[in-house]
Design a protein around this motif. Structure first.
Motif, PDB file in Angstrom:
ATOM      1  N   LEU A  44      -4.097 -30.006 -60.747  1.00  0.00           N
ATOM      2  CA  LEU A  44      -4.451 -29.168 -59.611  1.00  0.00           C
ATOM      3  C   LEU A  44      -4.116 -27.709 -59.903  1.00  0.00           C
ATOM      4  O   LEU A  44      -3.053 -27.407 -60.451  1.00  0.00           O
ATOM      5  N   VAL A  66      -3.170 -29.523 -51.573  1.00  0.00           N
ATOM      6  CA  VAL A  66      -4.612 -29.308 -51.361  1.00  0.00           C
ATOM      7  C   VAL A  66      -4.879 -28.805 -49.949  1.00  0.00           C
ATOM      8  O   VAL A  66      -5.641 -27.840 -49.753  1.00  0.00           O
ATOM      9  N   MET A  92      -9.167 -38.102 -57.593  1.00  0.00           N
ATOM     10  CA  MET A  92      -8.219 -37.523 -56.650  1.00  0.00           C
ATOM     11  C   MET A  92      -7.243 -38.577 -56.144  1.00  0.00           C
ATOM     12  O   MET A  92      -6.038 -38.325 -56.003  1.00  0.00           O
ATOM     13  N   TYR A 122      -7.196 -27.128 -56.066  1.00  0.00           N
ATOM     14  CA  TYR A 122      -8.429 -27.858 -56.396  1.00  0.00           C
ATOM     15  C   TYR A 122      -8.232 -28.618 -57.709  1.00  0.00           C
ATOM     16  O   TYR A 122      -7.461 -28.213 -58.580  1.00  0.00           O
ATOM     17  N   SER A 162      -8.950 -30.072 -61.302  1.00  0.00           N
ATOM     18  CA  SER A 162      -9.598 -29.588 -62.516  1.00  0.00           C
ATOM     19  C   SER A 162      -9.389 -30.588 -63.649  1.00  0.00           C
ATOM     20  O   SER A 162      -8.548 -31.483 -63.561  1.00  0.00           O
ATOM     21  N   LYS A 217     -13.227 -26.733 -63.378  1.00  0.00           N
ATOM     22  CA  LYS A 217     -13.047 -27.103 -61.974  1.00  0.00           C
ATOM     23  C   LYS A 217     -14.047 -28.201 -61.631  1.00  0.00           C
ATOM     24  O   LYS A 217     -15.251 -28.041 -61.805  1.00  0.00           O
ATOM     25  N   ASP A 258     -16.440 -30.643 -59.600  1.00  0.00           N
ATOM     26  CA  ASP A 258     -17.299 -30.601 -58.423  1.00  0.00           C
ATOM     27  C   ASP A 258     -16.919 -31.763 -57.497  1.00  0.00           C
ATOM     28  O   ASP A 258     -16.896 -32.925 -57.917  1.00  0.00           O
ATOM     29  N   THR A 259     -16.643 -31.460 -56.250  1.00  0.00           N
ATOM     30  CA  THR A 259     -16.235 -32.501 -55.310  1.00  0.00           C
ATOM     31  C   THR A 259     -17.348 -33.507 -55.025  1.00  0.00           C
ATOM     32  O   THR A 259     -17.087 -34.574 -54.451  1.00  0.00           O
ATOM     33  N   TYR A 315     -15.243 -38.156 -58.339  1.00  0.00           N
ATOM     34  CA  TYR A 315     -14.245 -37.219 -57.827  1.00  0.00           C
ATOM     35  C   TYR A 315     -13.186 -37.908 -56.959  1.00  0.00           C
ATOM     36  O   TYR A 315     -11.977 -37.694 -57.142  1.00  0.00           O
ATOM     37  N   ASN A 363      -4.907 -24.826 -50.679  1.00  0.00           N
ATOM     38  CA  ASN A 363      -6.231 -24.759 -51.319  1.00  0.00           C
ATOM     39  C   ASN A 363      -6.202 -25.024 -52.826  1.00  0.00           C
ATOM     40  O   ASN A 363      -6.945 -24.403 -53.590  1.00  0.00           O
TER      41      ASN A 363
END
Length: 213
Positions: free
Chosen positions: A98, A176, A162, A182, A184, A150, A152-153, A158, A180
């Motif tokens: 992250l 998160v 996560m 994200y 990677s 990074k 893509d959600t 993904y 914020n």
């Protein structure tokens, strides 16, 4: 007389050989301070060992190219939580982490996404238990150079990535939601390994990903 001369010569050769042998033993022993216990406990390839080091680590030291106004162009080092697990806990080799744009590594990656991740067996404390200094090759370490990507959600994997990360790092949901961060992934370009004997060696990314634990 001739027999005595020959015997004398043979004895001199024997002494020279013995002296050389003893010197070699002493030299090997004197090197032991740096390469002590310099043999792996069992046969293992560099690629498999690298995968093991990544999978057992909860964090990595990460070097980036600084863009901070006070340290511009200097190397910057940070500690980052990592995970390479599938949902079932097995190793994928894919280094996930992250980042946040306000943190050193995240901010640097916005300008230059080249980084190097460092993993050591001592991150589990096992080298110290064996009486091995982390600097010695008998305490294996790897340096993985690559680029920050990074994720893509919206990619199908993904949520699995996560969820696996959250299982290992219980506070990551807070990171998160509140700051914020994200998710990677490290796109690997090269791996250096220092382990036991032979000096630094390289492992290409394909061999690393294809290794089976």
């Amino acid at each position: 007389m001739c027999k005595l001369v020959i015997a004398s010569i043979n004895m001199s050769k024997a002494i020279a050989i013995l002296t050389g042998f003893l010197f070699a033993l002493i030299s090997l022993d004197s090197c032991a301070g740096y390469s002590a216990h310099g043999r792996p406990p069992r046969p293992i390839t560099d690629a498999v060992l690298a995968r093991q080091l990544v999978h057992q680590s909860n964090w990595a030291a990460v070097g980036s190219i600084s863009h901070n106004e006070k340290t511009t162009d200097y190397p910057m080092v940070n500690v980052i939580a990592v995970d390479d697990s599938a949902l079932n806990g097995s190793s994928t080799g894919r280094v996930h982490f992250l980042l946040a744009d306000f943190d050193f590594t995240g901010a640097d990656a916005l300008h230059n996404n080249k980084v190097t991740f460092f993993f050591s067996e001592e991150q589990t404390g096992s080298c110290n238990k064996r009486g091995v200094n982390p600097m010695e090759p008998a305490c294996p370490r790897i340096m993985i150079s690559g680029r920050v990507h990074k994720l893509d959600t919206k990619i199908p994997e993904y949520n699995d990535y996560m969820e696996a990360f959250n299982k290992r790092h219980k506070h990551s949901k807070i990171w998160v939601e509140a700051h914020n961060f994200y998710l990677s992934e490290l796109e690997i370009d090269n791996i250096y390994i220092v382990a036991y004997q032979g000096g630094p060696r390289t492992i290409n990314a394909e061999d690393y990903y294809n290794a089976h634990l």
